[in-house]
Design an enzyme around this catalytic site. Structure first.
Site, PDB file in Angstrom:
ATOM      1  CG  ASP A   2      26.728  51.312  49.658  1.00  0.00           C
ATOM      2  OD1 ASP A   2      27.096  51.126  48.482  1.00  0.00           O
ATOM      3  OD2 ASP A   2      25.611  51.813  49.947  1.00  0.00           O
ATOM      4  CD  GLU A   3      27.043  48.743  44.288  1.00  0.00           C
ATOM      5  OE1 GLU A   3      27.344  47.746  43.626  1.00  0.00           O
ATOM      6  OE2 GLU A   3      26.342  49.669  43.857  1.00  0.00           O
ATOM      7  CE1 TYR A  46      32.595  49.922  41.268  1.00  0.00           C
ATOM      8  CE2 TYR A  46      30.648  49.373  42.557  1.00  0.00           C
ATOM      9  CZ  TYR A  46      31.704  50.223  42.285  1.00  0.00           C
ATOM     10  OH  TYR A  46      31.893  51.365  43.041  1.00  0.00           O
ATOM     11  CE  LYS A  53      35.834  50.996  44.610  1.00  0.00           C
ATOM     12  NZ  LYS A  53      36.753  52.101  44.211  1.00  0.00           N
TER      13      LYS A  53
HETATM   14  P1  NAD Z   1      33.241  57.615  37.278  1.00  0.00           P
HETATM   15  O1  NAD Z   1      33.041  56.384  36.468  1.00  0.00           O
HETATM   16  O2  NAD Z   1      32.357  58.788  37.062  1.00  0.00           O
HETATM   17  O3  NAD Z   1      34.735  58.134  37.070  1.00  0.00           O
HETATM   18  C1  NAD Z   1      35.846  57.290  37.058  1.00  0.00           C
HETATM   19  C2  NAD Z   1      37.046  58.074  36.563  1.00  0.00           C
HETATM   20  O4  NAD Z   1      38.188  57.209  36.629  1.00  0.00           O
HETATM   21  C3  NAD Z   1      36.913  58.542  35.103  1.00  0.00           C
HETATM   22  O5  NAD Z   1      37.358  59.867  34.978  1.00  0.00           O
HETATM   23  C4  NAD Z   1      37.821  57.583  34.348  1.00  0.00           C
HETATM   24  O6  NAD Z   1      38.382  58.152  33.167  1.00  0.00           O
HETATM   25  C5  NAD Z   1      38.888  57.282  35.397  1.00  0.00           C
HETATM   26  N1  NAD Z   1      39.571  55.997  35.166  1.00  0.00           N
HETATM   27  C6  NAD Z   1      38.981  54.796  34.930  1.00  0.00           C
HETATM   28  N2  NAD Z   1      39.931  53.858  34.741  1.00  0.00           N
HETATM   29  C7  NAD Z   1      41.134  54.481  34.890  1.00  0.00           C
HETATM   30  C8  NAD Z   1      42.484  54.035  34.826  1.00  0.00           C
HETATM   31  N3  NAD Z   1      42.814  52.765  34.554  1.00  0.00           N
HETATM   32  N4  NAD Z   1      43.467  54.944  35.055  1.00  0.00           N
HETATM   33  C9  NAD Z   1      43.163  56.243  35.316  1.00  0.00           C
HETATM   34  N5  NAD Z   1      41.906  56.711  35.369  1.00  0.00           N
HETATM   35  C10 NAD Z   1      40.901  55.841  35.157  1.00  0.00           C
HETATM   36  O7  NAD Z   1      33.234  57.136  38.786  1.00  0.00           O
HETATM   37  P2  NAD Z   1      32.634  57.872  40.068  1.00  0.00           P
HETATM   38  O8  NAD Z   1      31.192  57.597  40.153  1.00  0.00           O
HETATM   39  O9  NAD Z   1      33.148  59.260  40.114  1.00  0.00           O
HETATM   40  O10 NAD Z   1      33.344  57.020  41.231  1.00  0.00           O
HETATM   41  C11 NAD Z   1      34.614  57.402  41.756  1.00  0.00           C
HETATM   42  C12 NAD Z   1      35.002  56.432  42.841  1.00  0.00           C
HETATM   43  O11 NAD Z   1      34.024  56.443  43.869  1.00  0.00           O
HETATM   44  C13 NAD Z   1      35.096  54.980  42.383  1.00  0.00           C
HETATM   45  O12 NAD Z   1      36.206  54.395  43.016  1.00  0.00           O
HETATM   46  C14 NAD Z   1      33.807  54.348  42.859  1.00  0.00           C
HETATM   47  O13 NAD Z   1      33.983  52.973  43.107  1.00  0.00           O
HETATM   48  C15 NAD Z   1      33.563  55.126  44.134  1.00  0.00           C
HETATM   49  N6  NAD Z   1      32.162  55.271  44.553  1.00  0.00           N
HETATM   50  C16 NAD Z   1      31.215  55.735  43.684  1.00  0.00           C
HETATM   51  C17 NAD Z   1      29.911  55.948  44.128  1.00  0.00           C
HETATM   52  C18 NAD Z   1      28.839  56.508  43.216  1.00  0.00           C
HETATM   53  O14 NAD Z   1      27.679  56.607  43.630  1.00  0.00           O
HETATM   54  N7  NAD Z   1      29.145  56.905  41.984  1.00  0.00           N
HETATM   55  C19 NAD Z   1      29.585  55.680  45.466  1.00  0.00           C
HETATM   56  C20 NAD Z   1      30.577  55.172  46.328  1.00  0.00           C
HETATM   57  C21 NAD Z   1      31.858  54.997  45.861  1.00  0.00           C
HETATM   58  O1  DAU Z   2      26.207  52.111  46.319  1.00  0.00           O
HETATM   59  C1  DAU Z   2      27.288  52.792  45.759  1.00  0.00           C
HETATM   60  C2  DAU Z   2      27.369  52.483  44.288  1.00  0.00           C
HETATM   61  O2  DAU Z   2      26.325  53.227  43.656  1.00  0.00           O
HETATM   62  C3  DAU Z   2      28.714  52.830  43.653  1.00  0.00           C
HETATM   63  O3  DAU Z   2      29.712  52.040  44.225  1.00  0.00           O
HETATM   64  C4  DAU Z   2      28.682  52.612  42.140  1.00  0.00           C
HETATM   65  O4  DAU Z   2      29.909  53.050  41.565  1.00  0.00           O
HETATM   66  C5  DAU Z   2      27.547  53.430  41.566  1.00  0.00           C
HETATM   67  O5  DAU Z   2      27.427  53.179  40.177  1.00  0.00           O
HETATM   68  C6  DAU Z   2      26.231  53.085  42.263  1.00  0.00           C
HETATM   69  O6  DAU Z   2      25.842  51.724  41.936  1.00  0.00           O
HETATM   70  P1  DAU Z   2      24.321  51.319  41.654  1.00  0.00           P
HETATM   71  O7  DAU Z   2      24.280  50.075  40.886  1.00  0.00           O
HETATM   72  O8  DAU Z   2      23.532  51.368  42.910  1.00  0.00           O
HETATM   73  O9  DAU Z   2      23.893  52.588  40.756  1.00  0.00           O
HETATM   74  P2  DAU Z   2      22.977  52.706  39.462  1.00  0.00           P
HETATM   75  O10 DAU Z   2      22.734  54.151  39.243  1.00  0.00           O
HETATM   76  O11 DAU Z   2      23.502  51.907  38.322  1.00  0.00           O
HETATM   77  O12 DAU Z   2      21.618  52.019  39.926  1.00  0.00           O
HETATM   78  C7  DAU Z   2      20.894  52.497  41.044  1.00  0.00           C
HETATM   79  C8  DAU Z   2      19.710  51.570  41.240  1.00  0.00           C
HETATM   80  O13 DAU Z   2      18.799  51.770  40.137  1.00  0.00           O
HETATM   81  C9  DAU Z   2      20.073  50.093  41.199  1.00  0.00           C
HETATM   82  O14 DAU Z   2      19.254  49.390  42.117  1.00  0.00           O
HETATM   83  C10 DAU Z   2      19.751  49.663  39.769  1.00  0.00           C
HETATM   84  C11 DAU Z   2      18.592  50.560  39.390  1.00  0.00           C
HETATM   85  N1  DAU Z   2      18.536  50.961  37.960  1.00  0.00           N
HETATM   86  C12 DAU Z   2      19.651  51.453  37.374  1.00  0.00           C
HETATM   87  C13 DAU Z   2      19.633  51.835  36.051  1.00  0.00           C
HETATM   88  C14 DAU Z   2      20.863  52.363  35.374  1.00  0.00           C
HETATM   89  C15 DAU Z   2      17.327  50.866  37.276  1.00  0.00           C
HETATM   90  O15 DAU Z   2      16.303  50.442  37.827  1.00  0.00           O
HETATM   91  N2  DAU Z   2      17.303  51.251  35.967  1.00  0.00           N
HETATM   92  C16 DAU Z   2      18.398  51.708  35.301  1.00  0.00           C
HETATM   93  O16 DAU Z   2      18.317  52.025  34.088  1.00  0.00           O
END
Ligand code: NAD
Ligand code: DAU
Length: 353
Positions: free
Chosen positions: A132-133, A156, A160
């Protein structure tokens, strides 16, 4: 879909997706997990499914930017579908070092799309997992729909957004069968402890400071990771080709409230910390994230109405489940917090006070 490539399957969401598809959906094909194993990749997280499904789960340590290796994997396994999770995913890291984000999120996605395009006749589906970012930041009201204009604010989210546009373009121009999902913040098992929820719950357990950026009133929408995995699989099965779906938990909360809930749950689950009446006393306001988006909210009525997807979990119950998982898995935590993790904590929090 017989030979499904899952990129980034050793990460948080990709790993939970593989576990869900292999154990709960009746999928009878083969999953080829392609992961470079960055700091965020942990193949051990899938050891049990690898044993449970021999031959149906294969791991290939490959960088998605490596066109030759990606081509080899497509040929070797007859890949006919891709679920693309691999990415550099942490916003703070994209501020410290954007280069890898451009490489993996843009060039990596392009490399995979080219491999799929080279096999258009037999290729069935490219599902792109996005965020959603890409839509930027909301004011006090409103929610992102699939038609909200893109306005990414961090390296980031910009990377994306670029990858989303490439996926869309390959569908429009080359008729590549694609689907896409843009999801809000996930939480659950195997979440790398650089992200807010696992970082705070582990620090709170250990009596360390809980860093809250700025005033802590930034709002995120939270979704349990299994609900996200179900949403992605639903889109892959039933979604319109070329379509995109917003996915969210209808669970908006200020960061500070999330941190307080974790403190209260831990106090209840493991007892209070010595010398403290509440773990809330550990909350420490620190310097804000540059370009910090104020509020995200997701309108997920399209996937609800068209594909009948609903989140099953509530925040309170699945946050408790998540905390319990971290309490039950100290070895996994110890493993992922060794080495590189310590450097990251110094880099990100060292100069934040
Ligand atoms: P993560 O960082 O936990 O995992 C990423 C994985 O990708 C790791 O296993 C890493 O080794 C692999 N990777 C990174 N670069 C690579 C490369 N060049 N080639 C092959 N593998 C590679 O990420 P996540 O939180 O599981 O997110 C997965 C997907 O979901 C991402 O595309 C992210 O943008 C999206 N997403 C995440 C969130 C969230 O809240 N975490 C929410 C919405 C969307
Ligand atoms: O919205 C979806 C996204 O959510 C994904 O696309 C990203 O991959 C995922 O990392 C996540 O991004 P955020 O930046 O929202 O997640 P994060 O856990 O880093 O932070 C959540 C919120 O908390 C954000 O507003 C920043 C704040 N934060 C984060 C950290 C790590 C703090 O206040 N303190 C912290 O130490």
């Amino acid at each position: 879909m017989k030979n499904l490539m899952v990129t980034g399957g050793c990460g948080f969401i990709g790993g939970n997706f593989i576990r869900y598809v292999l154990t709960e959906t009746g999928f009878s094909g083969r999953i080829i997990n392609v992961d470079k194993l960055t700091y965020a990749g942990n193949p051990e997280s899938l050891d049990d499914v690898a044993k449970q499904f021999p031959g149906r789960y294969v791991f290939e340590q490959v960088d998605i930017c490596d066109a030759k290796e990606i081509d080899r994997v497509f040929n070797e396994y007859g890949i006919d579908a891709v679920a693309h999770f691999a990415a550099e995913s942490h916003v703070d890291r994209s501020i410290t070092a954007p280069g890898e984000f451009i490489q993996t999120n843009l060039i990596g996605t392009y490399t995979l799309l080219e491999a799929a395009r080279a096999r258009l006749e037999s290729f069935e589906l490219f599902h792109h997992v996005s965020t959603d970012e890409v839509f930027g930041s909301l004011g006090e009201t409103g929610a992102f729909t699939e038609h909200t204009p893109y306005q990414p604010n961090s390296p980031y989210s910009a990377s994306k957004a670029g990858s989303d546009h490439l996926v869309r373009a390959y569908h429009e121009t080359f008729k590549l069968p694609t689907t896409m999902s843009n999801c809000s913040n996930n939480y659950g098992p195997y979440h790398f402890p650089e992200k807010l929820i696992p970082l705070v719950l582990l620090n709170a357990k250990e009596g360390k400071p809980l860093p809250v950026y700025g005033d802590g009133m930034q709002v995120r929408d939270w979704l349990y990771v299994r609900d996200h995995a179900v949403a992605i699989w639903t889109v892959m099965q039933k979604g319109g080709r070329g379509e995109t779906y917003n996915v969210g938990g209808r669970c908006e909360m200020p960061n500070l409230r999330v941190v307080e809930m974790i403190c209260d749950l831990l106090d209840e689950m493991v007892g209070p910390l010595a010398g403290h009446t509440s773990r809330r006393e550990l909350i420490t306001f620190v310097k804000d994230r540059p370009g910090h988006d104020r509020r995200y909210a997701i309108d997920c009525s399209k996937i609800q109405k068209e594909l009948s997807w609903e989140p099953e979990e509530t925040f309170a119950t699945s946050l408790r489940k998540t905390i319990q998982w971290y309490l039950d898995n100290p070895e996994w935590v110890k493993h992922v917090r060794s080495g590189e993790y310590q450097n990251w904590v110094k880099t990100n929090y060292g100069n934040r006070n």
